[in-house]
Design an enzyme around this catalytic site. Structure first.
Site, short mmCIF file in Angstrom:
data_model
loop_
_atom_site.label_atom_id
_atom_site.label_comp_id
_atom_site.label_asym_id
_atom_site.label_seq_id
_atom_site.Cartn_x
_atom_site.Cartn_y
_atom_site.Cartn_z
N ASP A 10 0.86 -1.18 0.00
CA ASP A 10 0.00 0.00 0.00
C ASP A 10 0.90 1.23 0.00
OD1 ASP A 10 -2.46 1.51 0.19
OD2 ASP A 10 -1.97 1.88 2.29
N SER A 11 0.30 2.39 -0.18
CA SER A 11 1.06 3.63 -0.19
C SER A 11 1.61 4.00 1.18
CB SER A 11 0.20 4.78 -0.72
OG SER A 11 -0.93 4.96 0.12
N CYS A 73 -4.62 -1.43 -1.74
CA CYS A 73 -4.65 -0.02 -2.10
C CYS A 73 -5.73 0.18 -3.15
CB CYS A 73 -3.28 0.38 -2.67
SG CYS A 73 -3.19 2.07 -3.30
N GLU A 151 -2.70 8.50 8.47
CA GLU A 151 -1.23 8.54 8.51
C GLU A 151 -0.71 9.34 9.70
OE1 GLU A 151 1.09 7.07 6.48
OE2 GLU A 151 -0.49 6.01 5.36
N CYS A 185 -10.78 2.85 0.04
CA CYS A 185 -9.34 3.00 0.27
C CYS A 185 -9.06 2.26 1.56
CB CYS A 185 -8.98 4.49 0.40
SG CYS A 185 -7.30 4.80 0.99
N HIS A 187 -7.10 2.78 3.82
CA HIS A 187 -6.92 3.67 4.97
C HIS A 187 -8.24 3.86 5.71
CE1 HIS A 187 -3.08 4.84 3.08
NE2 HIS A 187 -2.76 5.42 4.22
#
Length: 269
Positions: A10-11, A73, A151, A185, A187
């Site tokens: 994932d990012s 992702c 994040e 997503c 996240h």
């Protein structure tokens, strides 16, 4: 039995929602996780750059001889089709499994999708849901700030700023009468308690990471790739930037201390 690990990328931190599901539902499997913390977020990048990043992430995981690779992702799963098509190993993205779960869950055929700008602009969820259930209406909303909330560990259910941002994103979907929302997503499931509180009990949330893991489980079992059920799976985490808070936030998201299992790498070296 196949002892090779599952590769997940994932990012940044978002894909840990998929890792958490693997640890819970596939506890016998070893995991190699790559979080591209040096280039997060992917969702605001051009398609060309996202394709490049995806190729590099996949190439890195292939060095470990992974038996299955998962793009945890939504942006990569929606945009990086060329990179995905070149993967030799069994591959799982998050779009198809999430769409299948959403069309099964909806009662009024009105489905909302929360995603990054790149994901929403790609129309990937609209297209797939249309293939599975042509009568369904799909309403997408770009939620670029949510990645940053995760994040930076702004995920507490009493975080006023997080609540206000999420409320602004969700309101257009609720005005359309959706009864199902895809957290498009990986996240976003980390913010599910807040999203669920705002959306209400009558709205079903689809966790893309969980659905991808259930699809991976199916592939492993159908192709005799599952590890020995008595094996206790391990996890190794790699990141592309030495962010001070990765392990700290990851500990919160996973519920375990991964400090000794996290390593900084230059995937292009």
């Amino acid at each position: 039995m196949d002892k090779r690990p599952i590769g997940v990328f994932d990012s940044g931190l978002g894909g840990l929602s998929a890792v958490k599901a693997i640890i819970k539902y596939l506890p016998e499997e070893d995991i190699i996780y790559f979080g591209d913390t040096g280039r997060v977020p992917y969702g605001s990048r051009s398609e060309k750059i996202i394709e490049t990043y995806a190729r590099e992430d996949i190439k890195f995981l292939e060095k470990f001889g992974c038996k299955l690779i998962m793009a945890a992702c939504g942006t990569v799963s929606s945009v990086a089709h060329n990179a995905i098509s070149q993967v030799k190993e069994p591959f799982v993205g998050v779009v198809y499994p999430a769409c299948a779960a959403a069309v099964k869950a909806t009662r009024n055929n009105k489905i909302g999708v929360m995603g990054t700008s790149a994901t929403i602009n790609s129309g990937s969820y609209v297209k797939r849901i249309g293939e599975l259930k042509p009568e369904a209406e799909v309403f997408g909303v770009s939620c670029p700030l949510l990645v940053s909330l995760v994040e930076n560990d702004w995920i507490d259910s009493d975080n006023y700023i997080a609540k206000e941002i999420i409320k602004r994103y969700i309101e257009p979907l609720l005005e359309q009468g959706v009864d199902t929302i895809i957290l498009g997503c990986t996240h976003f499931p980390h913010l599910a308690p807040i999203i669920g509180e705002i959306a209400g009990d009558n709205v079903t949330l689809i966790d893309t990471g969980y659905e991808a893991v259930m699809k991976a489980k199916e592939i492993l079992e159908d192709n005799s790739l599952a590890n020995d059920a008595l094996h206790k799976g391990t996890a190794k985490y790699y990141i592309s930037d030495k962010t001070q808070n990765f392990s700290e936030i990851a500990n919160t998201l996973l519920g375990v201390d991964i400090s000794d299992s996290t390593e900084f790498v230059d995937i292009n070296s």
